[in-house]
Design an enzyme around this catalytic site. Structure first.
Site, PDB file in Angstrom:
ATOM      1  N   HIS A  46       0.827  -1.206   0.000  1.00 54.40           N
ATOM      2  CA  HIS A  46       0.000   0.000   0.000  1.00 54.40           C
ATOM      3  C   HIS A  46       0.864   1.260   0.000  1.00 54.40           C
ATOM      4  O   HIS A  46       0.562   2.239  -0.697  1.00 54.40           O
ATOM      5  CB  HIS A  46      -0.929  -0.014   1.220  1.00 54.40           C
ATOM      6  CG  HIS A  46      -1.708   1.241   1.400  1.00 54.40           C
ATOM      7  ND1 HIS A  46      -1.374   2.190   2.344  1.00 54.40           N
ATOM      8  CD2 HIS A  46      -2.796   1.732   0.749  1.00 54.40           C
ATOM      9  CE1 HIS A  46      -2.225   3.196   2.276  1.00 54.40           C
ATOM     10  NE2 HIS A  46      -3.099   2.946   1.323  1.00 54.40           N
ATOM     11  N   GLU A  49       2.202   1.903  -3.419  1.00 53.30           N
ATOM     12  CA  GLU A  49       1.147   2.473  -4.275  1.00 53.30           C
ATOM     13  C   GLU A  49       1.107   3.993  -4.115  1.00 53.30           C
ATOM     14  O   GLU A  49       1.031   4.737  -5.106  1.00 53.30           O
ATOM     15  CB  GLU A  49      -0.198   1.862  -3.898  1.00 53.30           C
ATOM     16  CG  GLU A  49      -1.392   2.469  -4.620  1.00 53.30           C
ATOM     17  CD  GLU A  49      -2.616   2.623  -3.727  1.00 53.30           C
ATOM     18  OE1 GLU A  49      -3.212   3.718  -3.720  1.00 53.30           O
ATOM     19  OE2 GLU A  49      -2.965   1.643  -3.043  1.00 53.30           O
ATOM     20  N   HIS A  50       1.185   4.469  -2.881  1.00 50.99           N
ATOM     21  CA  HIS A  50       1.201   5.907  -2.635  1.00 50.99           C
ATOM     22  C   HIS A  50       2.425   6.565  -3.264  1.00 50.99           C
ATOM     23  O   HIS A  50       2.321   7.618  -3.899  1.00 50.99           O
ATOM     24  CB  HIS A  50       1.215   6.180  -1.125  1.00 50.99           C
ATOM     25  CG  HIS A  50      -0.130   6.192  -0.491  1.00 50.99           C
ATOM     26  ND1 HIS A  50      -0.629   7.282   0.189  1.00 50.99           N
ATOM     27  CD2 HIS A  50      -1.112   5.249  -0.435  1.00 50.99           C
ATOM     28  CE1 HIS A  50      -1.841   7.010   0.644  1.00 50.99           C
ATOM     29  NE2 HIS A  50      -2.154   5.770   0.285  1.00 50.99           N
ATOM     30  N   GLU A 126      -4.067   8.077   7.406  1.00 51.55           N
ATOM     31  CA  GLU A 126      -5.055   7.165   6.824  1.00 51.55           C
ATOM     32  C   GLU A 126      -5.364   6.021   7.782  1.00 51.55           C
ATOM     33  O   GLU A 126      -6.518   5.615   7.949  1.00 51.55           O
ATOM     34  CB  GLU A 126      -4.535   6.619   5.492  1.00 51.55           C
ATOM     35  CG  GLU A 126      -5.545   5.768   4.734  1.00 51.55           C
ATOM     36  CD  GLU A 126      -5.030   5.299   3.386  1.00 51.55           C
ATOM     37  OE1 GLU A 126      -5.780   4.562   2.700  1.00 51.55           O
ATOM     38  OE2 GLU A 126      -3.888   5.646   3.016  1.00 51.55           O
TER      39      GLU A 126
END
Length: 417
Positions: A46, A49-50, A126
Site C-alpha cells: 500500500h 502504491e502511494h 489514513e
C-alpha cells in the site's frame, strides 16, 4: 471483441472493445498485495502504491495530477489483499497520453526520501482515520482471527511501526521481487482498436517489468478453526462480525454463493435486513459480503447494534442461519436472486471503469476473458440444489469465527455463537 494477448515477457493484455462509448480505461494490475507480505513488512504494498504518485524523473507529484487534469482524464490506484492496480479513465483521443503517464509513474518514479517521509505521515493519518471507523476495524479483526497466520489475515494499510521504518531500498527491493511481468495484466477497455491497444502496451509496458520473480503470489490454502476476538472500547455502537468459510474465486459454486448471499444479507430486501432491522429493530446495519481469493474465501456477516441488544441481535441472526440450513431458499428467492445478479453484471458492462478492473482481475486470477454472455448463462443455470450446497458449506456455525468491538456487553462474547 474480447481478447487476452500474452507478450514474450509473460505480460498480458486484456482487451475489450466498446464502440458505443467515447472513453478508454487503462488498468495495470499486478499480483501483489498485503497477502504477499510478512509481519515485518505488512503495509509496504500500500505504501508503494502511494509513492508511485510522488514524482518521476521529469515530473513532480503536482505535475502528474496537473497533466492528468489538463487532458480531462482521471488517475487513481488501489491496493487489496492480492492485487495492486493503477488506472486511468479518459476520452478515447487521450488514451496514449494516459498510457504514457502510467508508464512514467511505474518505471520512472524516483522514490525521493523527503517525499517518503511526508507520505509516511499521510499513510499514518489514513490508518488513524480507519481506526476511527469501528465497523471497518471489526472486519479486519475478523480476518485476523479467521486466517490466523495466513498473510490474508493482515491489514492492507499495515502497522504504524512498519510504515515508520520503510526505507527507499525496501521499496526498490520489494518492487523488483514482486512486480513481475508474469503476474501483471494491462486491461484496456473502450473505444480503441485492438491493434492500437496492443501497440500502447508494447510501447509503454512490455519488457519493463521484472521477469521470473522468485516468489509465488497466489495464496496458500487455509483451513480455519473457529476463533473469537474482541476489543472493548467506550463507544456507542457495538460492532459484531461473524466469518464463515467461503469458496475461492473460480469455484463452480461462485455464482450460487453470490446469489445466496444476496438473498441472505445483500440488501434492504434480504432476510437479515428485514428480520433483524425492519421487524425487530435490533440493529441499524446488518449485511453479508464475500471476499474471494485465488485459493481461499471468507463470508463476512456484520451487525451494528447497541450494547444492550448484542445478544438479541446475534440470537436472531443465528436463528435465521439455522432456518436457512434447515429449509434453504425458496423458489421465489432463487428467481429473484437470479434477476438481481443478472442486473448487477449487465449494468456493470455499461461502465468503462468497472469493466477494466473486472477484466484485469479475471485475467490475472484465471487467465481467461470475462464473457458476459457466459456469465449470464451461468447465473440462469443456478439451481436450488446448488444453493443448498453453498448453505451447507458456508453457513456452518461450528466453523464460524467472531469479532467484537464496543462496550463490554453483559453476555459472554465467547458463547455468542
Amino acid at each position: 471483441m474480447n481478447e487476452i494477448y500474452r507478450f514474450k515477457s509473460g505480460l498480458r493484455l486484456s482487451y475489450k472493445y466498446s464502440p458505443s462509448v467515447r472513453s478508454v480505461g487503462i488498468a495495470v494490475m499486478t499480483g501483489v498485495g498485503s497477502g504477499n507480505e510478512t509481519s515485518a513488512n505488512n503495509g509496504i504494498s500500500h505504501f508503494i502504491e502511494h509513492m508511485y504518485f510522488k514524482g518521476t524523473k521529469d515530473k513532480s507529484a503536482f505535475d502528474i495530477v496537473e497533466y492528468i487534469d489538463g487532458i480531462g482524464a482521471q488517475i487513481n490506484a488501489f491496493t487489496s489483499k492480492q492485487t495492486t492496480c493503477f488506472y486511468t479513465l479518459s476520452i478515447d483521443t487521450q488514451a496514449e497520453n494516459c498510457a504514457r503517464i502510467l508508464s512514467e509513474i511505474l518505471f520512472e518514479s524516483t522514490f525521493d526520501e523527503s517525499e517518503m517521509e511526508r507520505e509516511k505521515g499521510v499513510v499514518l493519518e489514513e490508518i488513524s482515520m480507519c481506526e476511527d471507523d469501528n465497523s471497518d476495524i471489526v472486519l479486519d479483526l475478523l480476518a485476523e482471527g479467521y486466517f490466523g497466520k495466513n498473510p490474508l489475515g493482515m491489514t492492507i494499510l499495515g502497522e504504524r511501526k512498519n510504515v515508520k521504518k520503510f526505507t527507499r531500498q525496501d521499496l526498490i527491493d520489494y518492487i523488483s521481487n514482486n512486480y513481475c511481468a508474469e503476474s501483471t495484466v494491462v486491461s484496456i477497455v473502450g473505444n480503441i482498436a485492438f491493434d492500437s491497444a496492443k501497440e500502447l502496451v508494447e510501447k509503454y509496458f512490455e519488457g519493463k517489468f521484472s521477469s521470473n520473480c522468485k516468489r509465488k503470489w497466489q495464496d496458500k490454502r487455509h483451513d480455519t478453526t473457529p476463533s473469537v476476538k474482541s476489543k472493548f472500547k467506550d463507544i456507542e455502537q457495538s460492532n459484531i462480525a461473524i466469518g464463515f468459510p467461503a469458496f475461492e474465486y473460480e469455484s463452480k459454486y461462485s455464482m450460487a454463493e453470490l446469489l445466496v448471499n444476496t438473498i441472505v444479507g445483500g440488501g434492504m430486501s434480504s432476510r437479515l435486513f428485514q428480520e433483524v432491522r425492519e421487524k425487530r429493530g435490533l440493529a441499524y446495519n446488518v449485511y453479508t459480503y464475500n471476499s474471494s481469493y485465488i485459493n481461499n474465501g471468507l463470508l463476512s456477516l456484520y451487525i451494528g447494534t447497541n450494547v444492550e441488544s448484542v445478544k438479541k441481535a446475534v440470537d436472531c441472526t443465528v436463528d435465521l442461519i439455522e432456518e436457512l440450513r434447515k429449509n434453504g431458499l425458496t423458489k421465489r428467492e432463487l428467481e429473484r436472486g437470479i434477476e438481481q445478479l443478472k442486473g448487477s453484471y449487465v449494468l456493470g458492462q455499461e461502465s468503462t471503469g468497472v469493466m477494466m478492473r473486472v477484466n484485469a482481475k479475471n485475467a490475472l486470477f484465471t487467465d481467461k476473458i470475462f464473457d458476459i454472455d457466459e456469465k449470464i448463462k451461468e447465473i440462469e443455470s443456478i439451481t436450488l440444489e446448488q444453493t443448498k450446497d453453498v448453505i451447507d458449506y458456508s453457513y456452518d456455525l461450528s466453523k464460524a469465527s467472531l469479532a467484537y468491538i464496543g462496550k463490554k456487553p453483559k453476555c459472554d462474547i465467547e458463547k455468542l455463537i
